[in-house]
Design an enzyme around this catalytic site. Structure first.
Site, PDB file in Angstrom:
ATOM      1  N   ASN A 210      47.203  42.180  31.813  1.00 54.22           N
ATOM      2  CA  ASN A 210      47.683  41.252  32.831  1.00 54.22           C
ATOM      3  C   ASN A 210      47.926  39.889  32.198  1.00 54.22           C
ATOM      4  OD1 ASN A 210      45.102  39.660  33.018  1.00 54.22           O
ATOM      5  ND2 ASN A 210      44.332  41.652  33.710  1.00 54.22           N
ATOM      6  N   ASP A 278      41.904  47.182  36.843  1.00 56.41           N
ATOM      7  CA  ASP A 278      41.283  48.108  37.784  1.00 56.41           C
ATOM      8  C   ASP A 278      41.431  49.556  37.340  1.00 56.41           C
ATOM      9  OD1 ASP A 278      40.420  46.125  39.593  1.00 56.41           O
ATOM     10  OD2 ASP A 278      42.421  46.012  40.473  1.00 56.41           O
ATOM     11  N   LYS A 288      51.911  57.497  18.902  1.00 53.65           N
ATOM     12  CA  LYS A 288      52.864  56.782  19.744  1.00 53.65           C
ATOM     13  C   LYS A 288      53.712  57.762  20.536  1.00 53.65           C
ATOM     14  CE  LYS A 288      56.840  53.670  19.516  1.00 53.65           C
ATOM     15  NZ  LYS A 288      57.748  52.898  18.640  1.00 53.65           N
ATOM     16  N   PRO A 307      35.351  51.084  35.757  1.00 57.76           N
ATOM     17  CA  PRO A 307      34.108  50.662  36.423  1.00 57.76           C
ATOM     18  C   PRO A 307      34.267  49.240  36.962  1.00 57.76           C
ATOM     19  CG  PRO A 307      33.858  50.624  34.030  1.00 57.76           C
ATOM     20  CD  PRO A 307      35.154  51.314  34.309  1.00 57.76           C
ATOM     21  N   ASP A 308      33.615  48.965  38.076  1.00 61.13           N
ATOM     22  CA  ASP A 308      33.634  47.635  38.685  1.00 61.13           C
ATOM     23  C   ASP A 308      32.504  46.829  38.049  1.00 61.13           C
ATOM     24  OD1 ASP A 308      33.301  45.375  40.364  1.00 61.13           O
ATOM     25  OD2 ASP A 308      34.294  46.433  41.999  1.00 61.13           O
ATOM     26  N   LEU A 310      31.659  43.579  38.048  1.00 58.23           N
ATOM     27  CA  LEU A 310      30.956  42.607  38.879  1.00 58.23           C
ATOM     28  C   LEU A 310      30.030  43.290  39.872  1.00 58.23           C
ATOM     29  CD1 LEU A 310      30.431  39.734  39.726  1.00 58.23           C
ATOM     30  CD2 LEU A 310      32.588  39.747  40.998  1.00 58.23           C
ATOM     31  N   PHE A 325      35.453  35.826  41.044  1.00 55.01           N
ATOM     32  CA  PHE A 325      36.752  35.189  41.225  1.00 55.01           C
ATOM     33  C   PHE A 325      37.669  36.159  41.957  1.00 55.01           C
ATOM     34  CE2 PHE A 325      35.294  31.957  38.547  1.00 55.01           C
ATOM     35  CZ  PHE A 325      36.237  30.937  38.457  1.00 55.01           C
ATOM     36  N   LYS A 339      35.918  40.558  49.270  1.00 55.87           N
ATOM     37  CA  LYS A 339      35.351  40.821  47.946  1.00 55.87           C
ATOM     38  C   LYS A 339      33.932  40.278  47.848  1.00 55.87           C
ATOM     39  CE  LYS A 339      36.524  40.295  43.026  1.00 55.87           C
ATOM     40  NZ  LYS A 339      37.554  39.803  42.066  1.00 55.87           N
ATOM     41  N   LYS A 343      31.083  43.223  47.139  1.00 55.79           N
ATOM     42  CA  LYS A 343      30.462  43.222  45.813  1.00 55.79           C
ATOM     43  C   LYS A 343      29.081  42.567  45.805  1.00 55.79           C
ATOM     44  CE  LYS A 343      34.953  43.170  43.438  1.00 55.79           C
ATOM     45  NZ  LYS A 343      34.909  44.537  42.901  1.00 55.79           N
TER      46      LYS A 343
END
Length: 403
Positions: A210, A278, A288, A307-308, A310, A325, A339, A343
Site C-alpha cells: 500500500n 489485510d 516469476k 492475522p489481525d 492489533l 489507527f 474498529k 479490536k
C-alpha cells in the site's frame, strides 16, 4: 542536544543590537540538526543583513507579510504550520508589547498568532527598559499565555549600562531550545510502535503493498523517545532514518510483523500505526509468473486473510494500553468507532487518507482521536512531527489516568 535533530525552528529576529548574535544562533541550531528558517522584522534588517542569515540557514529569509513571491511559495500560514518552535531572538521591548496586545502588523507577529507551535522569546533591551513596569507586565502576560522567556542575562550593554537586559548567548539559547522538546511524560514506559506498510509476495519479483510511507509511525517513535519512553519500532519496508534512541526492527510481511511484536512483548503501550495488508496470496510462486497466452488478459490470485496484529495483541493476558489507527476514505468516524470496539482498543486515531494533503506520503496530518466513551478530540492539520508530539502527550495523559 540530539533533541533538536530534524526539528523545524523559525527564528524571529527583532530590531535590536543583539541581532548580531542571531547569526551564531542559526549556526548552533543547525549544528544540532535543526532546520532553521529566519523571519526578520524591519528593525532587524537595520542591524544584520538578510543575506547573512540566508547563507547561514540555507533558506531565503522571510521579510514581508504581503510578499507575493513568499506567499506563492511558503506563505505565512504554511510557515506557521511548518514550525515546531518559534524562537524570537532578540525580542525587543516593542516586539514584546505588540505580542502582548495580540497585534499582527508584520510577518513575525502574524506568525505568532497563526501557529500552534511552541513560542520562546529571548528578551534583549536596555536595563531600564527591561525593569520598566510596562515591560514586566507584558512579560507576565506572555508567560501566562504559554510563551517561554529565555533570559535576559545581566551584564554590560551596548549603551554602556550594566544590568539585566542582555540577550543570552547562542549556546545557551540553543540548549534552551532543545529543552522545549524534553517532556518526560512517558519516563520508564516501554512503547511498542508499528509503522509503514507490509509487503506480501506474489512471486520473487512482485508483491502486494500500500501507499504508507511510515512517516507518522516514525514521528510517533521520535516523540515517544523525547518523552522518556523506551521505544521499540517495528516497521515494514520504508526509506526513513531511525530516530535517535529508538530500537528499530525491520520486517516485510504481516506475519513477520506479528512475530516481531510478540517477541517484543510485554510492553506498557502499543501504538499500531502500520498499514498492514489485510490479505496475502494463498500460494507464493517459486518463480516469476509468466504471461499465459491461453488465459486471456487476466490473472487470478487466490488471497487469504492475514492475522489481525492489533486485535491479537489487544486480547493478550498481558494486554498493553492499546492505540490503533483507522485510515479511511469514507465514513471516517463511523468506521473508526467500529474498529475501536471490535479490536478492544483504548483509543483509535482516525485519519482521512482520501485527503491528499494529510493522506499517505504527505508531510502533514489531521486526526481525530476517539476513546471508549466515544469522546472525540480533534487535532488540526499541521506537520506530522507536531501531530506526533501532541498525540503522545494526549496518550500519556490517558495512560497515566489508568495507573
Amino acid at each position: 542536544m540530539q533533541r533538536l535533530y530534524r526539528k523545524r525552528i523559525v527564528l524571529g529576529v527583532g530590531g535590536g543590537i543583539a541581532a548580531y548574535k542571531s547569526a551564531e544562533l542559526v549556526r548552533r541550531l543547525r549544528d544540532q540538526g535543526a532546520e532553521v528558517r529566519v523571519v526578520m522584522t524591519q528593525g532587524g534588517r537595520e542591524f544584520i543583513t538578510p543575506l547573512t542569515l540566508q547563507a547561514l540557514s540555507g533558506h531565503p529569509v522571510h521579510l514581508d507579510l504581503l510578499d507575493p513571491d513568499a506567499e506563492a511559495a511558503m506563505g505565512h500560514i504554511e510557515l506557521a504550520r511548518w514550525a515546531d518552535l518559534i524562537l524570537i531572538a532578540p525580542a525587543t521591548a516593542d516586539l514584546m508589547a505588540r505580542l502582548a496586545q495580540g497585534v499582527a502588523n508584520d510577518l513575525l507577529t502574524t506568525l505568532v498568532l497563526a501557529t500552534d507551535a511552541q513560542i520562546a522569546l529571548a528578551p534583549a533591551m536596555n536595563q531600564a527598559m527591561w525593569r520598566d513596569e510596562a515591560t514586566q507586565a507584558n512579560a507576565r502576560v506572555l508567560q501566562e499565555r504559554g510563551m517561554r522567556l529565555f533570559g535576559p542575562a545581566s551584564g554590560s550593554q551596548a549603551c554602556g549600562d550594566v544590568g539585566m537586559g542582555r540577550m543570552l548567548e547562542a549556546d545557551d539559547l540553543a540548549q534552551l531550545a532543545a529543552d522545549c522538546f524534553q517532556r518526560l511524560s512517558l519516563s520508564g514506559v516501554h512503547v511498542l510502535i508499528t509503522a509503514g506498510p507490509t509487503q506480501e509476495n506474489i512471486d520473487p519479483v512482485r508483491y502486494i503493498t500500500n501507499h504508507s510511507s511510515g512517516r507518522m509511525g516514525f514521528a510517533l517513535a521520535e516523540a515517544a523517545a523525547e518523552a522518556g519512553a523506551r521505544v521499540t519500532l517495528i516497521t515494514g519496508p520504508v526509506y526513513l532514518p531511525t530516530p535517535d534512541r529508538v530500537n528499530r526492527i525491520d520486517v516485510v510481511s504481516a506475519r513477520d510483523m506479528l512475530a516481531a511484536c510478540e517477541a517484543a512483548m510485554p510492553c506498557d503501550l502499543l501504538i499500531a500505526a502500520a498499514a498492514v495488508a489485510d490479505y496475502r496470496p494463498e500460494v507464493i510462486a517459486q518463480h516469476k509468473l509468466k504471461k499465459d497466452p491461453t488465459s486471456g488478459d487476466g490473472l487470478l490470485l487466490q488471497l487469504v486473510r492475514n492475522p489481525d496484529i492489533l486485535a491479537t495483541l489487544a486480547q493478550r493476558a498481558d494486554r498493553p494500553f492499546s492505540v490503533g489507527f483507522a485510515a479511511e476514505t469514507e465514513n471516517l468516524l463511523e468506521y473508526a468507532s467500529r474498529k475501536l470496539r471490535d479490536k478492544n482498543l483504548d483509543l483509535i486515531v482516525a485519519n482521512d487518507v482520501a485527503n491528499p494533503t494529510i493522506g499517505f506520503n504527505s508531510e502533514e496530518n489531521a486526526i481525530t482521536v476517539i476513546d471508549r466513551e466515544h469522546h472525540q478530540s480533534a487535532f488540526a492539520q499541521t506537520s506530522k512531527g507536531k501531530i506526533a508530539r501532541q498525540l503522545i502527550d494526549f496518550i500519556a495523559d490517558r495512560l497515566n489516568r489508568t495507573e
